[in-house]
Design a protein around this motif. Structure first.
Motif, PDB file in Angstrom:
ATOM      1  N   SER A   1      27.395 -17.205   3.965  1.00  0.00           N
ATOM      2  CA  SER A   1      27.455 -15.889   4.599  1.00  0.00           C
ATOM      3  C   SER A   1      28.670 -15.783   5.523  1.00  0.00           C
ATOM      4  O   SER A   1      29.019 -16.739   6.189  1.00  0.00           O
ATOM      5  N   PRO A   2      29.379 -14.679   5.508  1.00  0.00           N
ATOM      6  CA  PRO A   2      29.123 -13.382   4.905  1.00  0.00           C
ATOM      7  C   PRO A   2      29.724 -13.215   3.510  1.00  0.00           C
ATOM      8  O   PRO A   2      29.735 -12.110   2.979  1.00  0.00           O
ATOM      9  N   LEU A   3      30.243 -14.286   2.913  1.00  0.00           N
ATOM     10  CA  LEU A   3      30.805 -14.176   1.571  1.00  0.00           C
ATOM     11  C   LEU A   3      29.686 -13.982   0.560  1.00  0.00           C
ATOM     12  O   LEU A   3      28.547 -14.386   0.774  1.00  0.00           O
ATOM     13  N   GLU A   4      30.024 -13.359  -0.569  1.00  0.00           N
ATOM     14  CA  GLU A   4      29.060 -13.227  -1.657  1.00  0.00           C
ATOM     15  C   GLU A   4      28.715 -14.615  -2.167  1.00  0.00           C
ATOM     16  O   GLU A   4      29.588 -15.490  -2.260  1.00  0.00           O
ATOM     17  N   PHE A   5      27.461 -14.834  -2.501  1.00  0.00           N
ATOM     18  CA  PHE A   5      27.007 -16.133  -3.004  1.00  0.00           C
ATOM     19  C   PHE A   5      26.440 -15.938  -4.397  1.00  0.00           C
ATOM     20  O   PHE A   5      25.554 -15.109  -4.603  1.00  0.00           O
ATOM     21  N   HIS A   6      26.985 -16.675  -5.370  1.00  0.00           N
ATOM     22  CA  HIS A   6      26.546 -16.547  -6.762  1.00  0.00           C
ATOM     23  C   HIS A   6      26.179 -17.917  -7.308  1.00  0.00           C
ATOM     24  O   HIS A   6      26.936 -18.880  -7.149  1.00  0.00           O
ATOM     25  N   VAL A   7      25.039 -17.993  -7.970  1.00  0.00           N
ATOM     26  CA  VAL A   7      24.630 -19.210  -8.662  1.00  0.00           C
ATOM     27  C   VAL A   7      24.930 -19.011 -10.140  1.00  0.00           C
ATOM     28  O   VAL A   7      24.483 -18.033 -10.735  1.00  0.00           O
TER      29      VAL A   7
ATOM     30  N   ALA B   1      30.648 -29.473   1.954  1.00  0.00           N
ATOM     31  CA  ALA B   1      30.365 -28.116   1.477  1.00  0.00           C
ATOM     32  C   ALA B   1      30.572 -27.103   2.594  1.00  0.00           C
ATOM     33  O   ALA B   1      31.191 -26.054   2.388  1.00  0.00           O
ATOM     34  N   HIS B   2      30.099 -27.416   3.767  1.00  0.00           N
ATOM     35  CA  HIS B   2      30.267 -26.494   4.902  1.00  0.00           C
ATOM     36  C   HIS B   2      31.727 -26.357   5.300  1.00  0.00           C
ATOM     37  O   HIS B   2      32.190 -25.255   5.604  1.00  0.00           O
ATOM     38  N   ALA B   3      32.466 -27.466   5.296  1.00  0.00           N
ATOM     39  CA  ALA B   3      33.889 -27.414   5.639  1.00  0.00           C
ATOM     40  C   ALA B   3      34.656 -26.553   4.641  1.00  0.00           C
ATOM     41  O   ALA B   3      35.505 -25.742   5.024  1.00  0.00           O
ATOM     42  N   ALA B   4      34.348 -26.709   3.358  1.00  0.00           N
ATOM     43  CA  ALA B   4      35.040 -25.935   2.328  1.00  0.00           C
ATOM     44  C   ALA B   4      34.701 -24.450   2.440  1.00  0.00           C
ATOM     45  O   ALA B   4      35.577 -23.590   2.305  1.00  0.00           O
ATOM     46  N   MET B   5      33.432 -24.140   2.704  1.00  0.00           N
ATOM     47  CA  MET B   5      33.046 -22.726   2.816  1.00  0.00           C
ATOM     48  C   MET B   5      33.652 -22.079   4.055  1.00  0.00           C
ATOM     49  O   MET B   5      34.070 -20.927   4.018  1.00  0.00           O
ATOM     50  N   GLN B   6      33.734 -22.828   5.139  1.00  0.00           N
ATOM     51  CA  GLN B   6      34.385 -22.304   6.343  1.00  0.00           C
ATOM     52  C   GLN B   6      35.852 -21.997   6.048  1.00  0.00           C
ATOM     53  O   GLN B   6      36.373 -20.940   6.412  1.00  0.00           O
ATOM     54  N   ALA B   7      36.519 -22.911   5.367  1.00  0.00           N
ATOM     55  CA  ALA B   7      37.926 -22.708   5.017  1.00  0.00           C
ATOM     56  C   ALA B   7      38.088 -21.511   4.079  1.00  0.00           C
ATOM     57  O   ALA B   7      39.042 -20.741   4.210  1.00  0.00           O
ATOM     58  N   ALA B   8      37.165 -21.345   3.136  1.00  0.00           N
ATOM     59  CA  ALA B   8      37.240 -20.210   2.204  1.00  0.00           C
ATOM     60  C   ALA B   8      37.151 -18.888   2.951  1.00  0.00           C
ATOM     61  O   ALA B   8      37.889 -17.949   2.647  1.00  0.00           O
ATOM     62  N   ARG B   9      36.257 -18.812   3.933  1.00  0.00           N
ATOM     63  CA  ARG B   9      36.157 -17.571   4.737  1.00  0.00           C
ATOM     64  C   ARG B   9      37.475 -17.300   5.444  1.00  0.00           C
ATOM     65  O   ARG B   9      37.970 -16.181   5.451  1.00  0.00           O
TER      66      ARG B   9
ATOM     67  N   ALA C   1      40.452 -18.306   4.642  1.00  0.00           N
ATOM     68  CA  ALA C   1      41.570 -18.079   3.720  1.00  0.00           C
ATOM     69  C   ALA C   1      41.460 -16.753   2.972  1.00  0.00           C
ATOM     70  O   ALA C   1      42.314 -16.425   2.154  1.00  0.00           O
ATOM     71  N   GLY C   2      40.399 -15.984   3.240  1.00  0.00           N
ATOM     72  CA  GLY C   2      40.267 -14.676   2.626  1.00  0.00           C
ATOM     73  C   GLY C   2      39.595 -14.671   1.266  1.00  0.00           C
ATOM     74  O   GLY C   2      39.726 -13.713   0.509  1.00  0.00           O
ATOM     75  N   PHE C   3      38.884 -15.736   0.929  1.00  0.00           N
ATOM     76  CA  PHE C   3      38.148 -15.760  -0.330  1.00  0.00           C
ATOM     77  C   PHE C   3      37.009 -14.752  -0.265  1.00  0.00           C
ATOM     78  O   PHE C   3      36.531 -14.407   0.823  1.00  0.00           O
ATOM     79  N   LYS C   4      36.565 -14.260  -1.409  1.00  0.00           N
ATOM     80  CA  LYS C   4      35.542 -13.217  -1.468  1.00  0.00           C
ATOM     81  C   LYS C   4      34.149 -13.744  -1.774  1.00  0.00           C
ATOM     82  O   LYS C   4      33.165 -13.120  -1.433  1.00  0.00           O
ATOM     83  N   ARG C   5      34.080 -14.878  -2.483  1.00  0.00           N
ATOM     84  CA  ARG C   5      32.758 -15.355  -2.889  1.00  0.00           C
ATOM     85  C   ARG C   5      32.693 -16.870  -2.980  1.00  0.00           C
ATOM     86  O   ARG C   5      33.711 -17.533  -3.086  1.00  0.00           O
ATOM     87  N   ILE C   6      31.447 -17.348  -2.955  1.00  0.00           N
ATOM     88  CA  ILE C   6      31.138 -18.757  -3.145  1.00  0.00           C
ATOM     89  C   ILE C   6      30.339 -18.852  -4.436  1.00  0.00           C
ATOM     90  O   ILE C   6      29.380 -18.100  -4.643  1.00  0.00           O
ATOM     91  N   ILE C   7      30.739 -19.765  -5.293  1.00  0.00           N
ATOM     92  CA  ILE C   7      30.059 -19.975  -6.556  1.00  0.00           C
ATOM     93  C   ILE C   7      29.413 -21.350  -6.487  1.00  0.00           C
ATOM     94  O   ILE C   7      30.041 -22.325  -6.078  1.00  0.00           O
ATOM     95  N   SER C   8      28.159 -21.429  -6.894  1.00  0.00           N
ATOM     96  CA  SER C   8      27.449 -22.700  -6.813  1.00  0.00           C
ATOM     97  C   SER C   8      26.649 -22.942  -8.077  1.00  0.00           C
ATOM     98  O   SER C   8      26.233 -22.003  -8.753  1.00  0.00           O
ATOM     99  N   ARG C   9      26.430 -24.221  -8.354  1.00  0.00           N
ATOM    100  CA  ARG C   9      25.570 -24.600  -9.475  1.00  0.00           C
ATOM    101  C   ARG C   9      24.145 -24.842  -9.007  1.00  0.00           C
ATOM    102  O   ARG C   9      23.283 -25.138  -9.800  1.00  0.00           O
ATOM    103  N   GLN C  10      23.931 -24.761  -7.714  1.00  0.00           N
ATOM    104  CA  GLN C  10      22.573 -24.925  -7.195  1.00  0.00           C
ATOM    105  C   GLN C  10      22.271 -23.790  -6.231  1.00  0.00           C
ATOM    106  O   GLN C  10      23.113 -23.387  -5.458  1.00  0.00           O
TER     107      GLN C  10
ATOM    108  N   ALA D   1      23.286 -20.909   0.465  1.00  0.00           N
ATOM    109  CA  ALA D   1      23.503 -19.453   0.486  1.00  0.00           C
ATOM    110  C   ALA D   1      23.692 -18.963   1.916  1.00  0.00           C
ATOM    111  O   ALA D   1      24.546 -18.113   2.181  1.00  0.00           O
ATOM    112  N   GLU D   2      22.912 -19.498   2.844  1.00  0.00           N
ATOM    113  CA  GLU D   2      23.042 -19.104   4.250  1.00  0.00           C
ATOM    114  C   GLU D   2      24.388 -19.536   4.815  1.00  0.00           C
ATOM    115  O   GLU D   2      25.039 -18.793   5.547  1.00  0.00           O
ATOM    116  N   ALA D   3      24.833 -20.734   4.445  1.00  0.00           N
ATOM    117  CA  ALA D   3      26.114 -21.237   4.934  1.00  0.00           C
ATOM    118  C   ALA D   3      27.285 -20.422   4.381  1.00  0.00           C
ATOM    119  O   ALA D   3      28.332 -20.342   5.002  1.00  0.00           O
TER     120      ALA D   3
END
Length: 131
Positions: free
Chosen positions: A122-128, A93-101, A103-112, A118-120
């Motif tokens: 950051s600074p991307l928007e986090f949505h459950v 999860a951390h590796a994917a979120m680091q890569a998303a930042r 690669a210019g992604f804007k948000r992280i979407i999670s089912r939990q 949510a802290e990991a």
């Protein structure tokens, strides 16, 4: 395409979001990029991407997310569906979120909605969301 036309005709304040690689993320990168591109050409304004939750290498995720990003022209927004695991602090999860930042992604979407996830994100928007 039909949804995009209905939104346009009714001039509704609705955003069309599509997914690529959902639900497992184990699709080939070119398949995900093609799914994303087709969705955009059909009217999607945002793409949420699933990645393989067994991969903990951020470079592997980065190359895939960049390929998908290149397939989606501006102003399309990109979001990463955070890989689920037994623990929200899982390396994948951390590796994917680091890569998303990167690669210019804007948000992280999670089912939990764990605070660690949510802290990991950051600074991307986090949505459950309920996927």
């Amino acid at each position: 395409t039909l949804a995009a036309q209905l939104v346009k005709d009714a001039q509704l304040p609705v955003m069309i979001i599509s997914v690529a690689g959902y639900p497992t993320g184990r699709h080939h990168t070119l398949i995900k990029a093609s799914e994303a591109r087709l969705a955009v050409q059909s009217g999607a304004e945002e793409i949420w991407v699933s990645v393989d939750n067994t991969i903990a290498d951020s470079n592997t995720h980065l190359s895939e997310l960049i390929a998908i990003s290149e397939a989606c022209p501006d102003p399309v927004q990109l979001g990463l569906i955070a890989p689920l695991s037994d623990a929200p602090t899982h390396p994948a999860a951390h590796a994917a979120m680091q890569a998303a930042r990167q690669a210019g992604f804007k948000r992280i979407i999670s089912r939990q909605g764990s605070p660690e996830l949510a802290e990991a994100a950051s600074p991307l928007e986090f949505h459950v969301v309920d996927l």
